[in-house]
Design a protein around this motif. Structure first.
Motif, PDB file in Angstrom:
ATOM      1  N   ASP A 256       3.039   3.283   4.899  1.00 16.88           N
ATOM      2  CA  ASP A 256       3.017   2.583   3.619  1.00 16.88           C
ATOM      3  C   ASP A 256       3.890   1.342   3.731  1.00 16.88           C
ATOM      4  O   ASP A 256       4.696   1.219   4.647  1.00 16.88           O
ATOM      5  CB  ASP A 256       3.613   3.477   2.515  1.00 16.88           C
ATOM      6  CG  ASP A 256       2.778   4.710   2.237  1.00 16.88           C
ATOM      7  OD1 ASP A 256       1.627   4.766   2.686  1.00 16.88           O
ATOM      8  OD2 ASP A 256       3.298   5.614   1.552  1.00 16.88           O
TER       9      ASP A 256
ATOM     10  N   GLU B 170      -6.052   1.769  -2.104  1.00 17.68           N
ATOM     11  CA  GLU B 170      -5.953   2.462  -3.385  1.00 17.68           C
ATOM     12  C   GLU B 170      -6.722   1.728  -4.480  1.00 17.68           C
ATOM     13  O   GLU B 170      -6.969   2.270  -5.549  1.00 17.68           O
ATOM     14  CB  GLU B 170      -4.509   2.717  -3.818  1.00 17.68           C
ATOM     15  CG  GLU B 170      -3.556   1.580  -3.622  1.00 17.68           C
ATOM     16  CD  GLU B 170      -2.762   1.681  -2.327  1.00 17.68           C
ATOM     17  OE1 GLU B 170      -3.367   1.650  -1.234  1.00 17.68           O
ATOM     18  OE2 GLU B 170      -1.530   1.768  -2.410  1.00 17.68           O
TER      19      GLU B 170
ATOM     20  N   THR C 194       0.833  -1.198   0.000  1.00 14.35           N
ATOM     21  CA  THR C 194       0.000   0.000   0.000  1.00 14.35           C
ATOM     22  C   THR C 194       0.871   1.252   0.000  1.00 14.35           C
ATOM     23  O   THR C 194       1.880   1.306   0.697  1.00 14.35           O
ATOM     24  CB  THR C 194      -0.978   0.037   1.192  1.00 14.35           C
ATOM     25  OG1 THR C 194      -1.728   1.253   1.138  1.00 14.35           O
ATOM     26  CG2 THR C 194      -0.279  -0.077   2.533  1.00 14.35           C
TER      27      THR C 194
ATOM     28  N   THR D 137      -0.912   4.076   0.450  1.00 12.39           N
ATOM     29  CA  THR D 137      -1.842   4.959   1.167  1.00 12.39           C
ATOM     30  C   THR D 137      -1.956   4.580   2.645  1.00 12.39           C
ATOM     31  O   THR D 137      -2.797   5.122   3.345  1.00 12.39           O
ATOM     32  CB  THR D 137      -3.247   4.907   0.537  1.00 12.39           C
ATOM     33  OG1 THR D 137      -3.741   3.569   0.603  1.00 12.39           O
ATOM     34  CG2 THR D 137      -3.231   5.392  -0.902  1.00 12.39           C
TER      35      THR D 137
ATOM     36  N   ASN E  10      -6.690   1.975   8.788  1.00  7.92           N
ATOM     37  CA  ASN E  10      -5.524   2.844   8.669  1.00  7.92           C
ATOM     38  C   ASN E  10      -4.348   2.182   9.387  1.00  7.92           C
ATOM     39  O   ASN E  10      -4.427   1.851  10.570  1.00  7.92           O
ATOM     40  CB  ASN E  10      -5.842   4.218   9.259  1.00  7.92           C
ATOM     41  CG  ASN E  10      -6.886   4.936   8.432  1.00  7.92           C
ATOM     42  OD1 ASN E  10      -6.570   5.506   7.400  1.00  7.92           O
ATOM     43  ND2 ASN E  10      -8.145   4.878   8.867  1.00  7.92           N
TER      44      ASN E  10
ATOM     45  N   ASP F 237      -9.789   8.884  -5.062  1.00  6.83           N
ATOM     46  CA  ASP F 237      -9.374   9.141  -3.679  1.00  6.83           C
ATOM     47  C   ASP F 237     -10.501   9.738  -2.827  1.00  6.83           C
ATOM     48  O   ASP F 237     -10.254  10.395  -1.829  1.00  6.83           O
ATOM     49  CB  ASP F 237      -8.150  10.045  -3.649  1.00  6.83           C
ATOM     50  CG  ASP F 237      -8.419  11.432  -4.215  1.00  6.83           C
ATOM     51  OD1 ASP F 237      -9.484  11.641  -4.845  1.00  6.83           O
ATOM     52  OD2 ASP F 237      -7.561  12.314  -4.035  1.00  6.83           O
TER      53      ASP F 237
ATOM     54  N   SER G 237     -10.304   9.626   0.920  1.00  4.01           N
ATOM     55  CA  SER G 237      -9.277  10.349   1.675  1.00  4.01           C
ATOM     56  C   SER G 237      -9.864  11.539   2.438  1.00  4.01           C
ATOM     57  O   SER G 237      -9.166  12.161   3.234  1.00  4.01           O
ATOM     58  CB  SER G 237      -8.148  10.811   0.742  1.00  4.01           C
ATOM     59  OG  SER G 237      -8.634  11.766  -0.190  1.00  4.01           O
TER      60      SER G 237
END
Length: 154
Positions: free
Chosen positions: A56, A98, A9, A11, A52, A31, A34
């Protein structure tokens, strides 16, 4: 049913959702999630779970689908957290955020993740993490929504 896979990832986020639950987001920018308010609205609505991760990188997911349990109450144990999800069709994507539906695209076999076949209904998702290893158990759930005030962080 159980398995292991890895994903990368950029993100710092993993997602889990039934493809039908985010059809209303396909035409939005890729996105869209986001925006914290949009992300939290979909999580609380039971349409998608965004985990979350804080960084990355490469993650390993140990997943398990446990259909033997009824919709009995699920408890947070040993550092695991419990979240709920609606599964209207049973075609559920698990992977990098993503690849979430948006930008006129939906996840498929070319994405860095996998599509699980589940029984339609509500599910409880029990998740924990140790380093870059994420454990996820999916079992029948009594509800299909969450009542969170902030984004999911594992």
């Amino acid at each position: 049913m159980r398995g292991t896979f890895q994903f990368v990832t950029g993100t710092a986020t993993m997602c889990l959702f039934d493809l039908a639950s985010l059809k209303h987001r396909v035409e939005e920018p890729s996105d869209w999630w986001s925006i914290p308010e949009d992300e939290l609205a979909e999580v609380n609505g039971g349409n998608c779970l965004f985990f979350n991760l804080g960084a990355d990188g490469l993650y390993e997911v140990l997943w398990r689908v446990d259909i033997s349990n009824s919709t009995r109450a699920v408890q947070e144990t040993d550092g695991a957290q419990v979240f709920y999800l609606q599964v209207p069709t049973g075609s559920v994507f698990l992977g990098a955020a993503e690849d979430v539906s948006g930008g006129e695209l939906e996840p498929d076999e070319s994405c860095d993740g996998m599509i699980l076949s589940l029984q339609p209904g509500n599910v409880a998702c029990i998740v924990s993490r140790e380093g870059n290893q994420i454990s996820l158990t999916i079992q029948p759930g009594a509800q299909g929504h969450n009542d969170l005030d902030s984004l999911i962080r594992i």
